[in-house]
Design an enzyme around this catalytic site. Sequence first.
Site, short mmCIF file in Angstrom:
data_model
loop_
_atom_site.label_atom_id
_atom_site.label_comp_id
_atom_site.label_asym_id
_atom_site.label_seq_id
_atom_site.Cartn_x
_atom_site.Cartn_y
_atom_site.Cartn_z
N GLY A 57 7.03 22.40 27.05
CA GLY A 57 7.01 23.12 28.32
C GLY A 57 5.93 22.55 29.23
N HIS A 78 2.93 17.56 32.11
CA HIS A 78 2.01 16.42 31.96
C HIS A 78 2.35 15.61 30.71
CE1 HIS A 78 -0.65 17.89 35.12
NE2 HIS A 78 -0.48 19.09 34.59
N LYS A 79 2.67 16.34 29.64
CA LYS A 79 3.06 15.65 28.40
C LYS A 79 4.34 14.85 28.62
CE LYS A 79 1.48 18.87 24.78
NZ LYS A 79 2.00 19.60 23.60
N ASP A 126 2.10 18.75 19.17
CA ASP A 126 1.07 19.76 19.28
C ASP A 126 -0.27 19.04 19.34
OD1 ASP A 126 0.63 22.54 19.57
OD2 ASP A 126 -0.33 22.56 17.60
N ALA A 127 -1.08 19.42 20.32
CA ALA A 127 -2.33 18.68 20.55
C ALA A 127 -3.48 19.64 20.76
CB ALA A 127 -2.17 17.78 21.77
N ALA A 161 -5.87 19.63 32.11
CA ALA A 161 -6.63 20.46 31.15
C ALA A 161 -8.04 19.89 30.89
CB ALA A 161 -5.83 20.64 29.87
N LYS A 188 -4.90 5.78 30.47
CA LYS A 188 -4.99 6.80 29.40
C LYS A 188 -3.90 6.55 28.36
CE LYS A 188 -4.58 11.75 28.43
NZ LYS A 188 -4.20 13.09 28.90
N HIS A 200 -4.74 9.89 22.31
CA HIS A 200 -4.22 10.54 21.10
C HIS A 200 -2.69 10.59 21.12
CE1 HIS A 200 -4.93 13.20 24.40
NE2 HIS A 200 -4.35 14.23 23.85
N ARG A 201 -2.15 10.89 22.31
CA ARG A 201 -0.68 11.00 22.46
C ARG A 201 -0.02 9.63 22.30
NH1 ARG A 201 -1.17 14.20 26.24
NH2 ARG A 201 -0.97 15.96 24.82
P1 ITT Z 1 3.96 22.51 24.54
O1 ITT Z 1 5.03 23.24 25.28
O2 ITT Z 1 4.31 21.09 24.26
O3 ITT Z 1 3.45 23.23 23.30
P2 ITT Z 1 1.27 23.06 25.51
O4 ITT Z 1 0.57 22.84 26.83
O5 ITT Z 1 1.34 24.48 24.99
O6 ITT Z 1 2.73 22.40 25.59
P3 ITT Z 1 -0.15 22.39 23.12
O7 ITT Z 1 0.32 23.59 22.41
O8 ITT Z 1 -0.06 21.08 22.42
O9 ITT Z 1 0.60 22.11 24.50
O10 ITT Z 1 -1.56 22.78 23.64
C1 ITT Z 1 -2.57 21.95 23.64
C2 ITT Z 1 -3.51 22.24 24.76
O11 ITT Z 1 -4.56 21.28 24.58
C3 ITT Z 1 -2.91 21.96 26.13
O12 ITT Z 1 -2.37 23.10 26.75
C4 ITT Z 1 -4.13 21.45 26.88
O13 ITT Z 1 -4.91 22.55 27.31
C5 ITT Z 1 -4.89 20.71 25.79
N1 ITT Z 1 -4.50 19.27 25.77
C6 ITT Z 1 -3.58 18.67 24.97
N2 ITT Z 1 -3.47 17.37 25.25
C7 ITT Z 1 -4.32 17.13 26.25
C8 ITT Z 1 -4.65 15.99 26.99
O14 ITT Z 1 -4.04 14.82 26.79
N3 ITT Z 1 -5.57 16.11 27.95
C9 ITT Z 1 -6.19 17.27 28.18
N4 ITT Z 1 -5.93 18.41 27.54
C10 ITT Z 1 -5.00 18.35 26.58
#
Ligand code: ITT
Length: 194
Positions: free
Chosen positions: A16, A19-20, A72-73, A149, A171, A176-177
């Site tokens: 959802g 950015h990802k 998941d990050a 974020a 980046k 990490h991604r």
């Molecule tokens: P999904 O729908 O994919 O779950 P999400 O935003 O909820 O999207 P996560 O559960 O993986 O994603 O949450 C990880 C949080 O960590 C995310 O909302 C950001 O606040 C932070 N995060 C993850 N990757 C990041 C990145 O590359 N740069 C900055 N913050 C990051």
Amino acid sequence: MLKESQSQRTITFITGNQHKVKEAQGIFNHFQIEMEHVDLGYPEIQGELDEVARYGARYAAKRLDKPVIVEDAGLFIRDLGWFPGTYSAYVQSTLKNRGILKLMEDVQDRYAEFRSVVGFATPKAEPEIFLGVVEGKIIHEERGEYGFAYDPIFVPNGYDKTFGELKIGIKNRFSHRRRSLEKFALWFEDYRGD
Ligand code: ITT
């Protein structure tokens, strides 16, 4: 010219987070993989990244009846006992970066790492997990307009700029991604399951 075994494959990325999607798209462009995005809203259990990815991937693959990945990050800060870690999404929407910086005002050890876990599943097979980590430190103020974020407070090792000051293409070279998705992509290019 592509060999037959290297012909383009498609994978469905469930998230959802726009950015990802953008970052993943840029990363998959380096591989023979086409990405389709679906915002399915899978249930996120509270747990370690790999448990969340495993559960989400299994759920989404069954719901859509096709192979999928989820990711998941989180940001893990050593001096804070690896907080916010698996609470990263919640903490970002409540404390925000200002709250993290306040918590760390007097902290000397600024070491932190972003971790990313990609979970791949099909409707039948057990999930596969791919981990990516990037090490760095938390600085004392927010810098940069790129990324999202926690990016403006994280400086990766070997750089003097935050992820928020690095354009997405930079980046994406070592985040990490990038590391988790690249592991997945290399594995998936040769994947012959159903
Ligand atoms: P999904 O729908 O994919 O779950 P999400 O935003 O909820 O999207 P996560 O559960 O993986 O994603 O949450 C990880 C949080 O960590 C995310 O909302 C950001 O606040 C932070 N995060 C993850 N990757 C990041 C990145 O590359 N740069 C900055 N913050 C990051």
